[in-house]
Write an enzyme that holds these catalytic residues in place. Structure first.
Site, PDB file in Angstrom:
ATOM      1  N   TRP A  75     -16.522  -8.674   2.723  1.00  0.00           N
ATOM      2  CA  TRP A  75     -15.132  -9.045   2.469  1.00  0.00           C
ATOM      3  C   TRP A  75     -14.967 -10.458   1.951  1.00  0.00           C
ATOM      4  O   TRP A  75     -13.896 -10.831   1.490  1.00  0.00           O
ATOM      5  CB  TRP A  75     -14.295  -8.832   3.723  1.00  0.00           C
ATOM      6  N   ASP A 122      -6.664 -15.342   2.046  1.00  0.00           N
ATOM      7  CA  ASP A 122      -5.726 -14.377   2.613  1.00  0.00           C
ATOM      8  C   ASP A 122      -5.004 -14.948   3.822  1.00  0.00           C
ATOM      9  O   ASP A 122      -5.383 -14.662   4.959  1.00  0.00           O
ATOM     10  CB  ASP A 122      -6.478 -13.093   2.997  1.00  0.00           C
ATOM     11  N   GLU A 126      -8.371  -3.700  -2.624  1.00  0.00           N
ATOM     12  CA  GLU A 126      -8.558  -3.061  -1.326  1.00  0.00           C
ATOM     13  C   GLU A 126      -8.407  -1.541  -1.410  1.00  0.00           C
ATOM     14  O   GLU A 126      -7.781  -0.902  -0.564  1.00  0.00           O
ATOM     15  CB  GLU A 126      -7.572  -3.646  -0.297  1.00  0.00           C
ATOM     16  N   GLU A 175      -0.203 -12.566  10.499  1.00  0.00           N
ATOM     17  CA  GLU A 175      -1.326 -11.628  10.549  1.00  0.00           C
ATOM     18  C   GLU A 175      -2.588 -12.248  11.129  1.00  0.00           C
ATOM     19  O   GLU A 175      -3.235 -11.671  11.999  1.00  0.00           O
ATOM     20  CB  GLU A 175      -1.599 -11.097   9.140  1.00  0.00           C
ATOM     21  N   ARG A 231       1.033  -8.297  -8.018  1.00  0.00           N
ATOM     22  CA  ARG A 231       0.271  -9.150  -7.099  1.00  0.00           C
ATOM     23  C   ARG A 231      -1.070  -9.568  -7.697  1.00  0.00           C
ATOM     24  O   ARG A 231      -1.785  -8.754  -8.294  1.00  0.00           O
ATOM     25  CB  ARG A 231       0.015  -8.435  -5.771  1.00  0.00           C
ATOM     26  N   LYS A 262      -0.823 -15.396  -3.779  1.00  0.00           N
ATOM     27  CA  LYS A 262      -0.905 -15.895  -2.411  1.00  0.00           C
ATOM     28  C   LYS A 262      -1.138 -17.404  -2.423  1.00  0.00           C
ATOM     29  O   LYS A 262      -1.820 -17.932  -3.299  1.00  0.00           O
ATOM     30  CB  LYS A 262      -2.030 -15.210  -1.641  1.00  0.00           C
ATOM     31  N   ASN A 277       0.880  -1.167   0.000  1.00  0.00           N
ATOM     32  CA  ASN A 277       0.000   0.000   0.000  1.00  0.00           C
ATOM     33  C   ASN A 277       0.925   1.227   0.000  1.00  0.00           C
ATOM     34  O   ASN A 277       1.104   1.903   1.016  1.00  0.00           O
ATOM     35  CB  ASN A 277      -0.913  -0.012   1.219  1.00  0.00           C
TER      36      ASN A 277
END
EC number: 3.2.1.139
Length: 837
Positions: free
Chosen positions: A554, A377, A299, A405, A332, A372, A218
């Site tokens: 989400w 996620d 996002e 995370e 990504r 990923k 980001n």
């Protein structure tokens, strides 16, 4: 001298350490004489240029031999004729100095090395300078573990790209950072003191990581200002001697945000010129920059879709700017939109294939699509992303996450290499041929020029690097698996343990057991059967909150109601996700009878009474797994305590604190999830554990003064749905009760809530004799994302061991609030020896 020497070495007494050296401690090997013939007496580093990785290899060998053997060895940069010499350099440099039989090194690939300890002279030859440094670290790792084997072998990397992605922000904060502020940024600029960045490059090189993206995906466009480009040059300068190439993340809208253009359309000529000019400026400062990492149209981030351009057109914009310099554009695949859960066929897991499959073959050859490992996620278990099987003409890399995370945020021990191996070893059977993921990302399966691995890493200024000493096993294992994904996670772990802590067999056994049991335990008490980690996805991603998993946009849904649970991802009746895999894999996941139990709820929507292959129902498995997982977490404390005196006090106490925290928080997880699904389904636990706690005393049932009951929401975050808080934030609260337990010795657990925004104090006494006092300062000492609420993130436990109790004793707890924290209490539990709450 052979490996058998290990049996005769005296194990040293633990001395003070802070963890900064990680696995590069080069701890002394007591009992090995300085005159031992296998210890080199000379070092020849075949490059005298101080920025050369070969020069660095010479210094590293000198440092390692000094630390391990207490022997000072001189370095020369010209050939000498002497036995007991270690020679390090490239194949070409060695051949020029000494001559070389090409048969020994003919199979070397870029970054690979040949290591030979035969015939008295140690030869460490790299295909390139980076490879020579890797070989030096390999040799030192052997010595540090007491391994004096006679060897001669080649080691080549599985893939050319072995990068880390830092999520550091320009202000010095780190997204998902649990180990302190950034080692790269502060106040919008590159930090002046880059000594920690240099230390980090050394760690990365030691596990053969060759690239580091140093800022958050980001991204902030201000990284591209002239002052910060000059700062990037300074970072690259400290990376270069370790063979680590600098890379940066880009904000797609930078031409508009920084360049004052009216557009960031990737096909606009002014935008193309702007990026070409910026890239030229960066390469003038950093001629060996690795490349760019881009997160686009995900996002809320800007991207090419804003202008109805394809993701391939967006990626190729950067690829073309990088191509003259040999740079790589990592793009990504984490692209998705918010969804409506009322649409039965809506599925975030479908997004990667939907966005990228039709673009296969449209990406330039220096673009790598970074995927990923799973389609959602970084969950505790996901199926392998089907995108790996849908990009046959595109370079790909796997994205892993060292930053925990969703997996305990370095406050819970979770050794991740076994999780990663489930994906790296998965055979997607593309075109009915073996298509193991590790072969796809290497480029071998589909004959692609580039590919490899990237891992999100959240190192900070903390001396532990990641906030936890044990969490460093994940960074070490990532590098090892990126180089050679066929390696065994347990063997990697044991190498790390010997290097980081001790070669003592007791230490090795305990840490191996704890670590290898940690991922299954965490999966069991957080979320299993493929339902995902039932954390709070709308807030901190740390503690439990199963309610947050549904009724949001989400897409990390469980679709749980009072009768059923799980995502229907079948082609026949669901979202169609299963059909994104090649036919053999799709058929396995389409049918509940052939879907593995550990992914059942990922692919199928079933009744709570659905019977698993194990013979249990889904709901009973949930109860059993959560209780079993939490029970395993309790064992980590005595296992670690068995190492007292064998590990230095500083690191011993640091880890013990975290293991005690994990033991308590695993019960918070267990109770929250079990109570939630018990309440939702109405189906009892056949073992009568859920909601049945005979050793607990609810805080609200005690005699209260200055405290009042508080209904916790969500309800499952507190025992009996209720806690107590002080009447005001300046009122001291007292809760007392007369005990009715049999006389004996008990472990006393006090469950409380530790909020950010205040540091309350709790004092516990028995018959007015103090047995414990502590403050609620976990936000300062644990490092996880904290909470301002009474919830599953702030809920924790203080355990007081071995308290002698008599029936009729009076327990009193005094809570002194501070700031916004009203000294909240949930319950007290008295546990006899051998009894789990």
């Amino acid at each position: 001298m052979m490996r058998a020497l290990l049996l005769f070495l005296t194990l040293g007494v633990a001395s003070a350490e802070d963890g900064l050296a990680a696995w590069l401690r080069y701890a002394p090997l007591p009992g090995v004489a300085k005159s031992e013939g296998s210890i080199p007496s000379n070092i020849v580093a075949l490059n005298a240029t101080t920025t050369s990785p070969v020069y660095t290899a010479g210094l590293e060998l000198q440092k390692g031999i000094q630390g391990i053997f207490g022997k000072q060895v001189s370095i020369t940069h010209q050939s000498i004729e002497s036995l007991s010499t270690v020679v390090v350099g490239t194949v070409d440099a060695y051949a020029q100095e000494y001559g070389l039989d090409d048969d020994d090194t003919a199979d070397l690939e870029a970054d690979g090395f040949w290591l030979s300890t035969l015939n008295g002279t140690i030869q460490i030859l790299g295909q390139n300078e980076r490879g020579a440094l890797y070989g030096a670290f390999e040799y030192l790792s052997m010595l540090a573990q007491g391994n004096f084997s006679q060897v001669s072998y080649i080691s080549n990397p599985n893939a050319p790209i072995r990068w880390v992605n830092q999520w550091d922000n320009m202000d010095g904060s780190i997204e998902r950072g649990y180990g302190g502020p950034s080692i790269f940024f502060q106040n919008g600029l590159i930090v002046n003191d880059l000594s920690r960045a240099e230390d980090y490059a050394r760690l990365l090189a030691s596990v053969r990581i060759n690239g580091a993206i140093i800022n958050n995906v980001n991204a902030n466009a201000s990284l591209l200002t002239p002052q910060n480009i000059a700062g990037l040059k300074r970072v690259a300068d400290v990376f270069r001697p370790y063979g680590v190439q600098l890379g940066i993340s880009l904000n797609f809208a930078s031409p508009q945000l920084l360049g004052n253009l009216s557009t960031f359309d990737p096909l606009d000529a002014s935008v193309i010129d702007w990026w070409t000019n910026i890239t030229d400026q960066i390469y003038e400062a950093v001629p060996d920059m690795a490349g760019y990492l881009v997160k686009a149209n995900s996002e809320g981030q800007p991207g090419p879709i804003t202008y109805n351009r394809t993701l391939a057109q967006g990626a190729n914009l950067f690829a073309k700017a990088l191509q003259p310099y040999g740079g790589v554009a990592m793009f990504r695949a984490f692209v998705y939109n918010q969804l409506n859960e009322s649409d039965w066929r809506a599925d975030r897991a479908n997004a990667a294939v939907q966005f990228f499959k039709d673009l296969d073959g449209q990406f330039d050859d220096n673009v790598v699509v970074q995927i990923k490992y799973g389609p959602i996620d970084f969950q505790v278990r996901e199926p392998t992303s089907p995108l790996f099987a849908n990009l046959l003409q595109t370079n790909t890399a796997i994205e892993l996450e060292v930053a925990q995370e969703y997996l305990g945020q370095q406050c819970h021990l979770v050794y991740l290499a076994p999780l990663w191996k489930t994906v790296l070893d998965f055979d997607l059977k593309v075109d009915n041929q073996s298509s193991v993921v590790s072969d796809i990302i290497s480029g071998k399966r589909f004959n692609r020029p580039l590919g490899g691995s990237a891992a999100v890493v959240n190192v900070g200024t903390n001396n532990t690097w990641l906030g936890s000493h044990l969490a460093m096993s994940n960074l070490y294992a990532y590098g090892r698996l990126a180089w050679a994904p066929t390696q065994d996670p347990e063997a990697i772990l044991q190498d790390w343990t010997r290097l980081t802590f001790s070669r003592d067999p007791t230490v090795l056994r305990a840490i191996t057991q704890m670590s290898m049991e940690s991922w299954p335990a965490y999966e069991n008490y957080s979320g299993n059967l493929g339902v995902q980690t039932l954390t709070d996805i709308l807030y901190t991603h740390f503690g439990p909150n199963p309610q947050s998993m549904d009724n949001n946009g989400w897409g990390q849904w469980t679709r749980a109601d009072h009768l059923t649970i799980g995502m229907d991802r079948t082609v026949s009746n669901g979202t169609g996700f299963a059909g994104q895999y090649p036919p053999e894999i799709a058929a396995m996941y389409e049918d509940p009878s052939t879907t593995p139990d550990d992914l059942l709820l990922w692919f199928h929507h079933v009744n709570y009474t659905h019977v698993l292959h194990s013979g249990k129902t889904v709901i009973q498995h949930f109860y059993d797994a959560h209780y079993n997982g939490s029970a395993v977490a309790q064992t980590f404390v005595p296992l670690w305590e068995s190492l007292k005196g064998k590990i230095d006090d500083q690191r011993y106490n640091h880890v013990l604190f975290r293991q005690e925290y994990q033991a308590g928080h695993s019960i918070v997880w267990r109770d929250a999830i079990s109570n939630f699904y018990h309440n939702l389904s109405g189906i009892p636990d056949t073992e009568n554990r859920v909601g049945n706690h005979p050793w607990r005393i609810e805080a609200e049932s005690m005699s209260l003064a200055g405290y009042k009951p508080y209904q916790v929401s969500p309800f499952e975050m507190a025992s009996n749905y209720t806690a107590i808080v002080t009447l005001t934030n300046s009122t001291v609260g007292t809760a007392d009760t007369t005990l009715n337990f049999p006389d004996g010795k008990y472990d006393v657990g006090v469950n409380y809530f530790d909020l950010i925004g205040g540091i309350s104090r709790w004092d516990v006494s028995l018959n007015n004799n103090s047995i414990a006092s502590w403050t609620g300062n976990l936000e300062n000492v644990l490092g996880h994302a904290p909470s301002i609420y009474l919830d599953g993130h702030s809920a924790t436990r203080k355990t007081i061991r071995g308290v002698q109790v008599k029936k009729g004793d009076v327990l009193k707890i005094v809570g002194t609030p501070n700031g916004i924290e009203p000294a909240p209490l949930d319950y007290v539990v008295f546990l006899p020896e051998g009894v789990l709450d």
